[in-house]
Design an enzyme around this catalytic site. Structure first.
Site, PDB file in Angstrom:
ATOM      1  N   LYS A  49       1.602   7.553   4.300  1.00  0.00           N
ATOM      2  CA  LYS A  49       2.808   6.570   4.332  1.00  0.00           C
ATOM      3  C   LYS A  49       2.754   5.350   5.077  1.00  0.00           C
ATOM      4  CE  LYS A  49       3.099   8.770   1.489  1.00  0.00           C
ATOM      5  NZ  LYS A  49       2.642   8.120   0.009  1.00  0.00           N
TER       6      LYS A  49
ATOM      7  N   GLY B 269       0.479   2.894   4.700  1.00  0.00           N
ATOM      8  CA  GLY B 269      -0.246   2.005   3.761  1.00  0.00           C
ATOM      9  C   GLY B 269      -1.727   2.284   3.357  1.00  0.00           C
ATOM     10  N   THR B 270      -1.872   3.749   3.197  1.00  0.00           N
ATOM     11  CA  THR B 270      -3.239   3.950   2.933  1.00  0.00           C
ATOM     12  C   THR B 270      -3.793   3.166   1.681  1.00  0.00           C
ATOM     13  OG1 THR B 270      -2.524   6.311   3.383  1.00  0.00           O
ATOM     14  CG2 THR B 270      -4.598   6.160   2.366  1.00  0.00           C
ATOM     15  N   THR B 271      -2.914   3.156   0.618  1.00  0.00           N
ATOM     16  CA  THR B 271      -3.210   2.627  -0.798  1.00  0.00           C
ATOM     17  C   THR B 271      -3.634   1.068  -0.382  1.00  0.00           C
ATOM     18  OG1 THR B 271      -1.534   4.005  -1.694  1.00  0.00           O
ATOM     19  CG2 THR B 271      -2.460   2.379  -3.052  1.00  0.00           C
TER      20      THR B 271
ATOM     21  N   HIS C 189      -6.646  11.492   6.061  1.00  0.00           N
ATOM     22  CA  HIS C 189      -5.575  11.488   7.104  1.00  0.00           C
ATOM     23  C   HIS C 189      -6.044  12.348   8.199  1.00  0.00           C
ATOM     24  CE1 HIS C 189      -3.163   9.616   4.143  1.00  0.00           C
ATOM     25  NE2 HIS C 189      -3.260  10.489   3.153  1.00  0.00           N
TER      26      HIS C 189
ATOM     27  N   SER D 193       9.445   6.322   4.448  1.00  0.00           N
ATOM     28  CA  SER D 193       8.644   6.312   3.239  1.00  0.00           C
ATOM     29  C   SER D 193       8.540   7.433   2.744  1.00  0.00           C
ATOM     30  CB  SER D 193       7.460   5.494   3.768  1.00  0.00           C
ATOM     31  OG  SER D 193       6.744   5.452   2.493  1.00  0.00           O
TER      32      SER D 193
ATOM     33  N   TYR E  77       0.687  -2.126  10.040  1.00  0.00           N
ATOM     34  CA  TYR E  77       1.087  -2.595   8.834  1.00  0.00           C
ATOM     35  C   TYR E  77       1.902  -3.853   8.847  1.00  0.00           C
ATOM     36  CZ  TYR E  77       3.567  -1.801   4.172  1.00  0.00           C
ATOM     37  OH  TYR E  77       4.114  -1.923   2.955  1.00  0.00           O
TER      38      TYR E  77
ATOM     39  N   ARG F  88       6.667   2.026  -3.721  1.00  0.00           N
ATOM     40  CA  ARG F  88       8.074   1.996  -3.495  1.00  0.00           C
ATOM     41  C   ARG F  88       8.513   0.554  -3.213  1.00  0.00           C
ATOM     42  NH1 ARG F  88      12.567   2.961  -0.041  1.00  0.00           N
ATOM     43  NH2 ARG F  88      11.082   2.775   1.522  1.00  0.00           N
TER      44      ARG F  88
ATOM     45  N   GLY G 109       7.279  -1.446  -0.236  1.00  0.00           N
ATOM     46  CA  GLY G 109       6.126  -2.281   0.460  1.00  0.00           C
ATOM     47  C   GLY G 109       6.779  -3.176   1.291  1.00  0.00           C
TER      48      GLY G 109
HETATM   49  P1  A3P Z   1       7.386   2.169   1.278  1.00  0.00           P
HETATM   50  O1  A3P Z   1       7.810   3.597   0.831  1.00  0.00           O
HETATM   51  O2  A3P Z   1       8.023   1.774   2.497  1.00  0.00           O
HETATM   52  O3  A3P Z   1       7.576   1.126   0.229  1.00  0.00           O
HETATM   53  P2  A3P Z   1       0.606   5.508   1.594  1.00  0.00           P
HETATM   54  O4  A3P Z   1      -0.343   4.574   0.697  1.00  0.00           O
HETATM   55  O5  A3P Z   1       0.029   5.681   2.902  1.00  0.00           O
HETATM   56  O6  A3P Z   1       1.003   6.765   0.859  1.00  0.00           O
HETATM   57  O7  A3P Z   1       1.603   4.510   1.936  1.00  0.00           O
HETATM   58  C1  A3P Z   1       2.793   4.231   1.037  1.00  0.00           C
HETATM   59  C2  A3P Z   1       3.630   3.157   1.531  1.00  0.00           C
HETATM   60  O8  A3P Z   1       2.858   1.766   1.349  1.00  0.00           O
HETATM   61  C3  A3P Z   1       4.723   2.848   0.726  1.00  0.00           C
HETATM   62  O9  A3P Z   1       5.643   2.088   1.479  1.00  0.00           O
HETATM   63  C4  A3P Z   1       4.406   1.913  -0.311  1.00  0.00           C
HETATM   64  O10 A3P Z   1       5.336   1.160  -1.079  1.00  0.00           O
HETATM   65  C5  A3P Z   1       3.369   0.874   0.488  1.00  0.00           C
HETATM   66  N1  A3P Z   1       2.351   0.450  -0.172  1.00  0.00           N
HETATM   67  C6  A3P Z   1       1.703   0.586  -1.634  1.00  0.00           C
HETATM   68  N2  A3P Z   1       0.940  -0.250  -1.803  1.00  0.00           N
HETATM   69  C7  A3P Z   1       1.136  -1.357  -0.695  1.00  0.00           C
HETATM   70  C8  A3P Z   1       0.499  -2.701  -0.830  1.00  0.00           C
HETATM   71  N3  A3P Z   1      -0.609  -2.970  -1.647  1.00  0.00           N
HETATM   72  N4  A3P Z   1       0.714  -3.538   0.023  1.00  0.00           N
HETATM   73  C9  A3P Z   1       1.749  -3.266   0.886  1.00  0.00           C
HETATM   74  N5  A3P Z   1       2.465  -1.945   0.933  1.00  0.00           N
HETATM   75  C10 A3P Z   1       2.114  -0.965   0.132  1.00  0.00           C
END
Ligand code: A3P
Length: 337
Positions: free
Chosen positions: A81, A83-85, A144, A176, A234, A302, A304
């Site tokens: 959570k 910002g892995t994605t 992770h 998150s 982040y 969600r 971001g």
């Molecule tokens: P929020 O729940 O605060 O919105 P992970 O990828 O580590 O699982 O983290 C998910 C968090 O990163 C979520 O945060 C998600 O909305 C946010 N996120 C996903 N893609 C993103 C992007 N391209 N840029 C910024 N934040 C992103």
């Protein structure tokens, strides 16, 4: 440079003695470990100072005993959570920028879960490391796994792997993680309340927690070996995405040429990987849950935003978390202010 898009098939193979030994060690160890309630799994187990899922521990043991690092390996590391994605998308598009057209990019069509393996999950593959071994170089692998739980051959000075790490204000991580947990928790479990999540998080009991220990492992490594570990927050990437993209490219030995700069390639990457773009893609809006993959692509998007915690945490909760963070990070040179 091209990273394979489609993961190799997970073939069942006869396990040799070495793998059998790792699985046996895991089976014997698991029942001896302290346990607590999981957030999006039934249980977490405490292993070498961190709270992990059973599959995570098995994966770490397989990495420890059998993973063969290559000089070209790039490890994209985060605590969940943080910002892995986003980081996966950025690194994928930086490394593969010569292979694809931005107007017809795999990131706009494929599931981000398919573009990069999660080491501790996919190393299970057939029970051996064959799936991970079968990936073409340069392998870009997400994880992770806490830094201290990697084998020394991956973290010591002469090791070939490079790590790019992203962390985030723990208040936003908590919020998150809490939302994510309630989206993906098994149906038989009641919803996780924010109070429960808060207490567990403060005690360090959350996936790959204690959160602060995870962050500090990579932070210290980035100070000791900046050529090996690149560390981001982040909040900084949100403020300066262009600078971050350039830094990652330099760190990975593929800096942007003047021609690329003039053509606006950095901006294309920032736009392609932005929350607005990624979360609006059909592939990331659909519910893609199935038996093999219980977490939908859409679960990773969600809001971001930075500081969404103000909408969820009471001032007392925020103060308590800040105090813990200050105490844990004292003297390390790292802060989330
Ligand atoms: P929020 O729940 O605060 O919105 P992970 O990828 O580590 O699982 O983290 C998910 C968090 O990163 C979520 O945060 C998600 O909305 C946010 N996120 C996903 N893609 C993103 C992007 N391209 N840029 C910024 N934040 C992103």
């Amino acid at each position: 440079m091209e990273t394979p898009l489609i993961l190799p098939t997970d073939k069942q193979v006869e396990l040799d003695e070495g793998y059998q030994k790792t699985h046996k060690n895991f089976d014997e160890l698991l029942p001896t470990l302290p346990t607590r309630k999981g957030w999006w799994m039934h249980q977490l187990f405490q292993y070498q100072g961190f709270w992990l899922s059973a599959f995570g521990i098995r994966g770490i043991m397989l990495v420890h005993d059998h993973f063969k690092p290559r000089p070209t390996d790039i490890i994209v590391a985060t605590s969940p959570k943080c910002g892995t994605t986003w980081l996966k998308a950025l690194v994928f598009s930086i490394i593969n920028r010569d292979s694809y057209d931005f107007s017809d990019h795999p990131l706009s069509k494929a599931s981000h879960q398919d573009l990069m393996i999660l080491l501790e999950l996919h190393i299970h593959g057939s029970g051996s490391t064959s799936l991970v071994d079968g990936l073409a170089s340069p392998r870009v692998i997400s994880t992770h796994i806490p830094y201290s739980l990697f084998p020394e051959r991956m973290t010591e000075g002469s090791s070939p792997c490079r790590f790019v790490y992203l962390c985030r204000d723990p208040k936003d991580v908590l919020v998150s993680k809490w939302h994510f947990s309630n989206k993906v928790r098994p149906e038989e479990l009641p919803p996780l309340t924010l109070d429960e999540a808060f207490e567990s998080f403060c005690q360090g009991v959350s996936h790959e927690g204690p959160f602060w220990d995870h962050v500090l492992g990579y932070w210290k490594a980035s100070l000791e070996s900046p050529e090996k570990v690149l560390f981001f927050k982040y909040e900084d990437v949100k403020k300066q995405p262009w600078g971050c993209v350039r830094k990652v490219a330099e760190f990975l030995g593929v800096p942007f040429s003047e021609e690329e700069e003039n053509k606006g390639v950095v901006g294309e990457i920032v736009k392609l990987c932005s929350f607005e773009k990624m979360s609006s893609l059909d592939v990331n809006k659909r519910d893609t849950r199935n038996r093999e993959r219980p977490v939908s692509n859409s679960d990773f998007f969600r809001k971001g935003e930075v500081r969404d915690w103000v909408n969820h945490l009471s001032p007392q909760m925020a103060e308590k978390l800040d105090q813990i963070t200050e105490q844990k990070l004292q003297g390390t040179g790292l802060s989330f202010h």
